[in-house]
Each structure stands twice: as C-alpha cells, then as structure tokens.
Design a protein around this motif. Structure first.
Motif, short mmCIF file in Angstrom:
data_model
loop_
_atom_site.label_atom_id
_atom_site.label_comp_id
_atom_site.label_asym_id
_atom_site.label_seq_id
_atom_site.Cartn_x
_atom_site.Cartn_y
_atom_site.Cartn_z
N ARG A 87 0.85 -1.19 0.00
CA ARG A 87 0.00 0.00 0.00
C ARG A 87 0.89 1.24 0.00
O ARG A 87 2.04 1.18 0.44
CB ARG A 87 -0.91 0.01 1.23
CG ARG A 87 -2.02 -1.03 1.17
CD ARG A 87 -2.98 -0.84 2.33
NE ARG A 87 -4.05 -1.82 2.29
CZ ARG A 87 -5.14 -1.73 1.52
NH1 ARG A 87 -5.30 -0.69 0.74
NH2 ARG A 87 -6.06 -2.68 1.55
N PRO A 88 0.39 2.35 -0.45
CA PRO A 88 1.18 3.59 -0.40
C PRO A 88 1.63 3.90 1.02
O PRO A 88 0.87 3.73 1.97
CB PRO A 88 0.19 4.65 -0.91
CG PRO A 88 -0.77 3.90 -1.77
CD PRO A 88 -0.92 2.56 -1.11
N ASP A 113 9.59 13.52 -6.90
CA ASP A 113 8.30 12.95 -7.29
C ASP A 113 8.47 11.68 -8.13
O ASP A 113 7.55 11.23 -8.80
CB ASP A 113 7.48 13.98 -8.07
CG ASP A 113 8.20 14.48 -9.32
OD1 ASP A 113 9.42 14.24 -9.43
OD2 ASP A 113 7.53 15.11 -10.17
N HIS A 114 9.68 11.12 -8.12
CA HIS A 114 9.94 9.88 -8.83
C HIS A 114 10.22 8.77 -7.81
O HIS A 114 10.53 9.04 -6.66
CB HIS A 114 11.14 10.02 -9.77
CG HIS A 114 10.88 10.93 -10.93
ND1 HIS A 114 11.86 11.34 -11.79
CD2 HIS A 114 9.74 11.52 -11.37
CE1 HIS A 114 11.34 12.14 -12.71
NE2 HIS A 114 10.06 12.27 -12.46
N GLY A 115 10.12 7.53 -8.25
CA GLY A 115 10.40 6.44 -7.34
C GLY A 115 10.33 5.09 -8.01
O GLY A 115 9.96 4.97 -9.19
N VAL A 116 10.69 4.04 -7.25
CA VAL A 116 10.60 2.66 -7.71
C VAL A 116 9.78 1.89 -6.69
O VAL A 116 10.02 2.00 -5.48
CB VAL A 116 12.00 2.01 -7.85
CG1 VAL A 116 11.87 0.55 -8.26
CG2 VAL A 116 12.83 2.78 -8.87
N TYR A 117 8.82 1.11 -7.18
CA TYR A 117 7.91 0.37 -6.30
C TYR A 117 7.91 -1.09 -6.72
O TYR A 117 7.72 -1.41 -7.90
CB TYR A 117 6.50 0.97 -6.40
CG TYR A 117 6.47 2.46 -6.21
CD1 TYR A 117 6.38 3.02 -4.94
CD2 TYR A 117 6.58 3.32 -7.30
CE1 TYR A 117 6.37 4.39 -4.77
CE2 TYR A 117 6.59 4.70 -7.14
CZ TYR A 117 6.48 5.23 -5.86
OH TYR A 117 6.49 6.59 -5.68
N ALA A 169 2.86 2.65 -5.96
CA ALA A 169 2.31 2.85 -4.62
C ALA A 169 2.74 4.20 -4.07
O ALA A 169 3.17 4.33 -2.92
CB ALA A 169 2.78 1.72 -3.70
N ARG A 170 2.61 5.19 -4.88
CA ARG A 170 3.04 6.54 -4.51
C ARG A 170 2.01 7.19 -3.58
O ARG A 170 0.81 7.04 -3.77
CB ARG A 170 3.21 7.38 -5.76
CG ARG A 170 3.72 8.78 -5.51
CD ARG A 170 3.84 9.53 -6.83
NE ARG A 170 4.16 10.93 -6.62
CZ ARG A 170 4.10 11.85 -7.58
NH1 ARG A 170 3.76 11.51 -8.80
NH2 ARG A 170 4.40 13.10 -7.32
N VAL A 171 2.51 7.92 -2.58
CA VAL A 171 1.64 8.64 -1.66
C VAL A 171 1.39 10.05 -2.18
O VAL A 171 2.34 10.77 -2.52
CB VAL A 171 2.28 8.73 -0.25
CG1 VAL A 171 1.46 9.64 0.65
CG2 VAL A 171 2.39 7.34 0.36
#
Length: 1002
Positions: A87-88, A113-117, A169-171
């Motif tokens: 979950r985020p 504002d970037h990421g790896v999930y 799963a970005r918040v």
C-alpha cells in the motif's frame, strides 16, 4: 511516465518461492497447485528513455545466467494470476535499494516525485483451481490488507492492458500541513477530544493537564510565542509521554494487595522502584562489573578493562499480531537501535528471539487477526531478515505454543552490543546534551508509519492514502547508519545519541532535552517521505531507522561530510537550550511551548486492586494419574509434543556465524541438531573472554502461581549459563514482562484483580531470586494488555488473554572460552551423574499437560542450596574435570536424558533408583521421577579417571552416579527404582519422535 520491469527465473530452474507457495497452499488449505511461477515487478515512475530503461533492466535487475526479464509482461501461462504490492506509504525496502542502484548507475539523483515500487505476480495453474481458492491464497497466504493490496485475474480476463492497472504505490496527500488549537473548557470536553483522537488519556490525568494550561503564569509565558490554548501537537506529546508504554504507569502505580487465604492486606507503591530499581542499585554497588543501569536505552556491563557490553530486550506484540512480518522485523531492528543509542553508541554483536504463539494447527471457531501458522511464518521471516540482513548473529531463541496466545501472540527480541570503555579519555557509557548543541536526525525519513489509529479513523482512504499502522523495518538503511555512527563516535563528533523508537522525536528529543533543560525544534526541517504531514504527525511518528544526535557546532561539518560519504541522510532539525521550555516551530511559527518539567506537574499514580486467590481456593489439586504401563510410548509422545520437540527448522533460518564470534552454537551435538543450554560468543576476536547468553520462558507455571513461575524462569536461565561454563559472579538479567489487562472491570475484565495480584507476586519473586543469586537487572521491558478480542462462531466477540508471561534473559561473562563445555557426552565409558534433588514437583508440567491436567506442586527454587551447587559446578568446569553438562528443564529427566543420548548418538544406561530424590511422603514413583520438573538439576558426564576428584568435590551435595555412556548399543535404557527395566528405546526412535512434528515445515 510509469514503466514496469518484469523479472523471473528461467523456466528450467527451480522457483523456490513458488514451490513454497504450492506446499503451503496444500498444507494449509488442501488447495492443489500443479505449477506456479513468481514474477518480480519494478514499477518505475520516472522520465527515463526506453534505452535507459533497457540499461537499468539488464545491468541492475537481471542475472543473465538465471533470469529472464522484459519491459512488457512476460508470457507466463496461468489459470489464475495474483498481483500483490505494498500500500502507499509502507516502507518498500527493495524499492529503496533499487533507487540507490539506479542513482549509482547514472550518477544522478531521483527527483522527489519519482520512485521505484516493487510488487509480484504469482502465476498459478491447477486443474480445479477456482477464483475463490485464488482469492483465499491471496488474502491468507500472500498479502496482509493492512500493508498490502492485491488483485486476482483469471486467464480469460487478463491481457496486456490489465497490466497497466497495476500502479505505483506513490503517496499523494494533497494536504497543507496545519496544527490545531484545542479548546478544553471542561474535563468532559477534553475526555471527548481524547476519545476522538485516540489519545488514550487517563481520566485522572485530564484535570492536571487542564490545570497546567489554565495556570496564569503558563498562559502569560505562552502568549509571548503566540499561543494560548493547547495545540494538538502538545496534547499528542503529553499522550505519548504519559502512555503506559513510555512512562510505565502500571509498574509505577499503587497496588492495594489482599490475600484471600490469610486475609492479609498491604499497599504496594511502585513495583518498579521496590522490586527492580532498589535491588538493582544495591547489586550495582556490590559488583564492580556493572557499569550503567536503569537510565539509558540498554544496560552496560564490563567485558574487560577495555571493553563494555550492553544488553536490552523488547517486545513487539501488537504490531506483529496485525502484520507478522512487518511487526517482527521492526521489532528486531528497533531493539538493535537501543545498543546503538546506549552511551555513545555500541557495535551490535548478537540478537535473540522468543516466540509465543497459538496452536499452528488451530481449526476452532474463533477467528484471530492472523492464523497462528501464518503469524509464526511471518515473525520467523521478519526476525530473520532483520538479523541476517543487519549482519548480526542470532545465537539463541525459543518458540512456545499455547492456546492462550491465540488472542495475542508474543514476540520477544533481545540485542547485545559492545563498545570501548573509553574514547579520547572519556567514559563511553556517559552522555549528555548541552545548550547550543545542534539536534541532528540521522537515518530514515518520517512518514505516517506507526502513528496511532487516529490516522485510520480520520481519513477517507484512496489509492494514494498511506497505510500508517504498521511499519516495516529497513535493515540495510540501519546497517549503513550503524557503521557511520561508530566512525563518528570514535572521532568524538558527538556527546549524545539516542534512538527514535516509541514516540519518535517526541521521546528522543523530549527526553534528551531534559539534560540540557530545553530545546528548540524546527519541524519543517525534518526530512519527510512525502509532503502533507501535520506537525503532530511529524513529532510522534515512529518511522524506523532514525537516531537523534547532539552535535557541537565545531563538529557539524565533519559529521555531515561523513554522513554524505556513507550515504546516510542527516539533517539539523533544532538545537538544545537551557530555557526550561520544549519549543517547537514550523516555518518559524510556534506550535508547541511547554515546560520541560511538565510531566512532573503532579500527575497521579495509577491505582489497582490486587486480590490473590491461592490455587487451592481456585480448585486446583494434584491429579490422580495411574502409573504408565508403556514408558517408551509416554517418553516418545512427550518428546514429540510441540513445546519439547525440535525447532531446528526455525533455528536454521538464522545466521549465527556472521562476524565469526560463535563459540557454542544454537544447535550442538554430533549432528548439530540439539538445542544448546546457552550460546557463547567471543565478541573481541583476539581475546579468550566470552559472553554466554540464555533465556527462559515458562508461562504455564503462572496458572498455579506467578511467584513460582518467576522463580523457576530465572533459575532456568541461570543454570543454563552455569551449564556451559558461566559464573554466578557475573550474570546480568533482562526481565521482559507480558501481562494481560489487570484493570478490574466487572463485565469486560472480571479477573483483573487476580491478574494484578499475580503481577505483584511475580515482582516479589523477581527481587527475591535476583538478590539471592546476585543478579542485577541490566535492562527490562513491560508489555501490558496481552489480550485479544476475537470473532466467535456467531459473530460474537470473545476475549482471549495470554498467560502471564515473563521472558528472562541472562548474560554471563566467561573468562576463558576454551573451558566452555556443551551438553553432548564425548566418549563411551564416561560416567553419568545427576546433580540436584528430584522432587514430586509436576505442577503445570509437560507430563501433566499431556493428560490435560494442571496440578498443584510447582517446582521450588531453593536459592541457598542451589547457590552452593552452582558454585561447586563452576569450579568443576573451570578445573576441566567435566566432559559434558546439561541443565534439566521442561519435560524432566526423561526428555533430557533422551536429548543427551541424541546429542552423542551413543547408548545410555541409567538407573532411577540411584539419583538424589526427596521422598519423605513416599510420593515419588518412576513416572514422577522421570517427568518431575524440579529446578536446580543437571545431567553431567565425566571420564572415569576423574571420578574420585569429582565425587570429593561434590561430597555432601545431592550428586549421584546413576548411569554410563556406552557404544555397545545405541539405546536409551532406563531402569526403575526397583531395578526393573522401564525403557530400552533405540536412538533412531527418539530422533523420529523429536524431529517429525515439524519435519515438513520450511
């Protein structure tokens, strides 16, 4: 742009994770999966080009020898597909590591504002596999709704477009941070606010809080910074600080104790002060090796003139019962931070565990949050990942099963560290903060992790709402921080360090600022996982892997340079002052301004009624059990019982060899498969000085009397230390209490008064035994409210309270590790002696439990006699006249003679009629001698040539030659009191009984 990399093992290779899933689906639910494959997904939110994504896929995430990968969904056949992702807001450790790897590859930083999930696709095939079965597997095996989201697709409704429905799963909170001013015109209004915000304020605290904020001098002071009424942040701070977890209100409370049998009554004021603090400080004055106790994150003892060791224990029950893996890994990495934050900081050297769970085969009508089997799988894996990935050896552990833990399972974790006794001519166990020093937060960032249930009750959930209840610890981030801080320590770059655990910054800064008498905190400077957190959330969040450090201005540049070099995020978030105020700002606007001594403003002690009902008045008595006709069957049956049989499948998952310090392993014997009495490590590799470690948990005895439970638990931990070569002169203890609710409520908790009396009696026993053996309590923990409220068969709520439980951990300095011994006999022809008296003491024993009986006769701890026995045994081991030594424990002589035989794979011939017994009333029969759990006993083997010196040494003590080791056969032969042969059991049969119960577990 959102892209997805899919990685899987090549089809011709064994997929271990998929095989485990197939096995568990069948063993748990009878669901037969013919074939399964696991695909690992990395959802990348970035503006990388297609070419860059190919480079990332091939150079970082794909092993060309064993794996295949693609930027499109891999063509893997299935009947049903299960997707599982976090979950985020839930810590994605693999995702964080992936970000670092990509940054290293391209020598650049990800934008905020970037990421790896990370997530997974499980592709399942089965002839009769149904959607309902796939959903059951997803919900009960693969995902936990608290921290994970999942979806099930059939072959017919899945296509490449469906893959696009799996998002990052970005918040995203879309919330401007605020703080609220709370109006509290009456006690009733503040109580209502407490209920609404889940502050859990004690009703008796509420008038004190209102009196403080209504005080004219306080109001005048607050007006200077623009405040009048209290803010939500201030009430959250008070709530945290006054909680039972942080302030230990139960152990500091007032108990009105009454004995129903004698009619005697007394008032017990502060169990902590009377039964823990006072005896420990007295023993500290008597023992020069006790360096620091009772005030820091862990206790400190002296290993040698140049080195101190530290030890502490913790429980993580509630989070582990909600999300087993996350709760357990957070528990272990959390307890590791305690030695890191003790004195000026310690290097971690070992950890241990204790699990108390319900029947893993449970199929009754109650519905726990997690089935005991799944819960046990999760906590095992959580502690494994927390320890193994931190590079810390796990050298000891225990797993217990009892139906009472169905309501709330218990997860104990213990940590030890070492530190030089002095650095730059300063004692490392001392630390303080001073005005002008900067407050630095190092390690992880702050999110909604671990914030209390108000998060859930006050927000509308969406796809981007962070899950805030359970944290997932990140051992990699913490390991980097651990190594970085040790370098800073050795360079003298900080005068104070502590961890961020329960209460987060509110505890670490709130407590450390008391030393300088003030602080100013800038919450807008605190690094966040995502924007949108309110001030009070930043202040009390328990996000993991964080330490609070005080750094002088002249050292801050070097500290920050080292932090950057080791890729550890460190941020100045305030300064210590001497203003007498806790002053918290956000963008230069004050959101909290209270006196540092606020918690000393007359808050009342908690009060409890405690009524002791002796076991006879509760209807307990000794059961009438006929003598067994088939002793072989009884012994094999008890050897196979869950609390006796092998837990090797758990032990083997923990790395005990990392760091290269292991002397006595968790498993010993010719096949290294028998649990040791105690582990021994050599923390300093160029020294022969060692540390022995043991622990004991005997909750069943509390069914009769918690006093006896405590005495037996401590004594078992002590004799385990003695059995491997430790000394009574240097044993430190860690008491970890887990107790059900003791607050009386005629409807919700009608036995609260009795459980309160049990707590009083256990504390009395703690003092009696520790003073009797000279054991200072180096550290400890109390975890109250180990009650569960489960759904019944018809939807009703059923309260299930765990047994009153204490885990007692003991650590002992070993002056010469080359003299340590293990439990396994070494040579045929060696003589077997029994040291200690066997009595008719089977109350709450494993033997009685096998008949569903409790009994009455608890083992008694004769401290004066045992002291004498243990000291002579120490001398015999030190003089190297003993070949093996094993402490008799749960299950009695029958079980431990069997384990002794298994440990050496030689035959044992033994005569019950020759052992020391107490038979004044003629009560001892063969079965009672075999299965009595009398304390203070050992099975010892010696070489025949040492017989005379051994017997001379133990002359006048209860010690008898009762058997021998032989290679003429490989059987356990036991003769009864009348010389009749009771058993002649082949070692092979003993091994099957001991190992088959959990033989199919992974």
């Amino acid at each position: 742009m959102i892209s997805c990399i899919e990685v899987a093992l090549k089809p011709d290779l064994l997929d271990a994770e998929a095989s485990l899933l197939k096995k568990r689906a069948y063993n748990y639910f009878g669901i037969k999966i013919i074939d399964a494959r696991v695909i690992n997904l990395l959802t990348i939110e970035s503006d990388f080009s297609q070419k860059e994504l190919e480079v990332i896929k091939d150079r970082i995430f794909t092993n060309p020898v064993t794996q295949i990968s693609s930027l499109a969904p891999l063509p893997v056949d299935f009947d049903y597909l299960i997707w599982v992702g976090f979950r985020p807001g839930v810590k994605d450790n693999q995702g964080s590591t992936a970000v670092e790897a990509i940054e290293d590859l391209f020598k650049t930083n990800f934008k905020s504002d970037h990421g790896v999930y990370t997530s997974k696709r499980y592709c399942l095939k089965g002839d009769s596999l149904s959607r309902r079965q796939a959903e059951k597997i997803a919900k009960e095996l693969l995902a936990n709704d608290i921290v994970q989201q999942w979806k099930v697709f059939s072959k017919d409704d899945w296509d490449k477009d469906q893959a696009k429905s799996i998002k990052s799963a970005r918040v995203v909170l879309n919330h401007d941070p605020v703080f609220d001013v709370i109006s509290m015109d009456s006690n009733e209004e503040l109580q209502k606010i407490s209920d609404q915000r889940n502050l859990a304020l004690n009703p008796r605290d509420i008038p004190v809080i209102r009196q403080y904020f209504n005080d004219p001098e306080v109001r005048k002071s607050r007006e200077t910074v623009g405040l009048s009424e209290p803010t939500d942040l201030e009430l959250e701070y008070i709530s945290q600080a006054r909680s039972d977890h942080c302030n230990h209100n139960t152990f500091r409370g007032i108990f009105r104790y009454k004995d129903l049998f004698t009619g005697g009554e007394c008032i017990e004021k502060s169990l902590f002060k009377k039964y823990i603090q006072e005896p420990t400080l007295k023993l500290k004055d008597e023992k020069d090796w006790v360096v620091s106790v009772l005030w820091d994150n862990a206790g400190v003892g002296r290993l040698d003139e140049n080195t101190n060791y530290v030890i502490t224990g913790e429980t993580h029950n509630s989070p582990s019962n909600m999300e087993a893996y996350g709760g357990a890994i957070t528990g272990i990495v959390g307890v590791y931070r305690d030695p890191m934050g003790t004195g000026l900081g310690s290097k971690l050297i070992m950890g241990s565990y204790g699990f108390c769970v319900g029947d893993i085969g449970y199929n009754g009508s109650l519905t726990p949050p997690l089935h005991p089997r799944r819960l046990l799988d999760g906590v095992i894996e959580g502690v494994k990942d927390g320890g193994n990935k931190s590079g810390v050896p796990t050298t000891f552990g225990q797993t217990l099963f009892d139906s009472s833990y169905l309501g709330k399972s218990l997860v104990f974790v213990t940590a030890l560290g070492i530190m030089p006794s002095r650095i730059n001519d300063k004692e490392t166990h001392n630390k303080t903060t001073s005005p002008g020093e900067l407050i630095v937060m190092s390690g992880g960032r702050v999110g909604k992790d671990g914030i209390h249930g108000v998060t859930a009750s006050s927000e509308v959930y969406s796809d981007t709402t962070p899950a805030g209840h359970v944290q997932i610890g990140d051992p990699y981030t913490q390991k980097k921080m651990h190594d970085f801080l040790l370098i800073c320590r050795d360079r003298g770059l900080y005068p104070f360090i502590t961890d961020n655990g329960g209460g987060g910054l509110s505890s670490s800064i709130g407590e450390s600022a008391m030393l300088s008498n003030g602080c100013e905190v800038w919450l807008d400077k605190v690094p966040l996982k995502y924007d949108g957190l309110d001030m009070w959330e930043i202040w009390i969040s328990e996000s993991q892997e964080r330490m609070t450090i005080s750094v002088k201005l002249e050292h801050i540049d070097e500290f920050m340079e080292l932090s950057l070099e080791h890729e550890v995020e460190s941020t100045v978030i305030g300064k210590y002052t001497n203003t007498g105020k806790l002053h918290i700002k956000y963008k230069d606007k004050t959101c909290a301004y209270v006196d540092m001594d606020l918690l000393d403003k007359g808050f009342p002690d908690w009060e409890f009624d405690a009524v002791w009902i002796p076991p006879e008045m509760r209807g307990l008595s000794e059961p009438v059990i006929g003598q067994p006709k088939d002793y072989e069957k009884i012994i094999l049956d008890i050897l196979a019982r869950p609390n006796i049989c092998s837990k090797e499948w758990i032990t083997r998952q923990y790395d005990h060899e990392v760091q290269g310090t292991s002397v006595i392993k968790p498993l010993v014997g010719i096949n290294q498969n028998i649990p040791t009495d105690a582990s021994v490590i050599r923390p300093v590799l160029d020294s022969n000085r060692g540390l022995a470690f043991s622990q004991s948990i005997l909750p069943w005895y509390s069914q009769i009397d918690a006093y006896g439970m405590m005495t037996c638990t401590i004594d078992e931990a002590v004799r385990r230390i003695i059995a491997v070569g430790g000394s009574l002169k240097h044993i430190g203890g860690v008491d970890n209490f887990c107790w059900p609710n003791i607050q009386f409520d005629p409807e919700k908790n009608p036995d609260g008064k009795f459980k309160a009396a049990q707590l009083v009696r256990s504390c009395r026993a703690l003092k009696d035994v520790c003073m009797g053996y000279g054991i200072p309590l180096l550290s400890g923990k109390d975890s109250m409210y180990v009650d569960g409220h489960l759904a019944g068969e018809y939807g009703e709520t059923i309260k299930v309270s765990a047994l009153e439980t204490i885990q007692f951990s003991a650590t002992g300095r070993v002056d010469d590790i080359t003299k340590c011994i293990t439990m396994d006999p070494k040579m045929p022809g060696d003589l077997i002696y029994i040291l200690g008296i066997t009595k008719n003491e089977l109350g709450a024993s494993e033997y009685y439990q096998s008949f569903n009986e409790i009994g009455l006769n608890l083992p008694e701890v004769n401290i004066d006699q045992f002291n004498q026995i243990y000291k002579i045994l120490e001398k015999a081991i030190d003089n190297e006249i003993i070949e093996s030594c094993h402490a008799v424990a749960r299950g009695g002589l029958a079980v431990h003679l069997a384990l002794t035989a298994l440990s050496c794979e030689l035959g044992i011939e033994f005569d019950l009629g020759k052992i020391p017994t107490s038979d004044e009333k003629g009560a001892l029969r063969n079965d009672r001698i075999l299965f009595s759990e009398s304390a203070g006993r050992f099975i010892i083997t010696i070489a025949p040539e040492n017989q005379s010196v051994f017997e001379k040494l133990f002359k006048g003590l209860p010690c008898s030659y009762a058997g021998s080791v032989t290679d003429e056969h490989k059987n356990l032969v036991i003769n009864g009191c009348n010389k009749n042969k009771l058993t002649d059991i082949a070692i092979d049969k003993l091994e099957i009984a001991f190992t088959e119960k959990f033989g199919d577990m992974i």
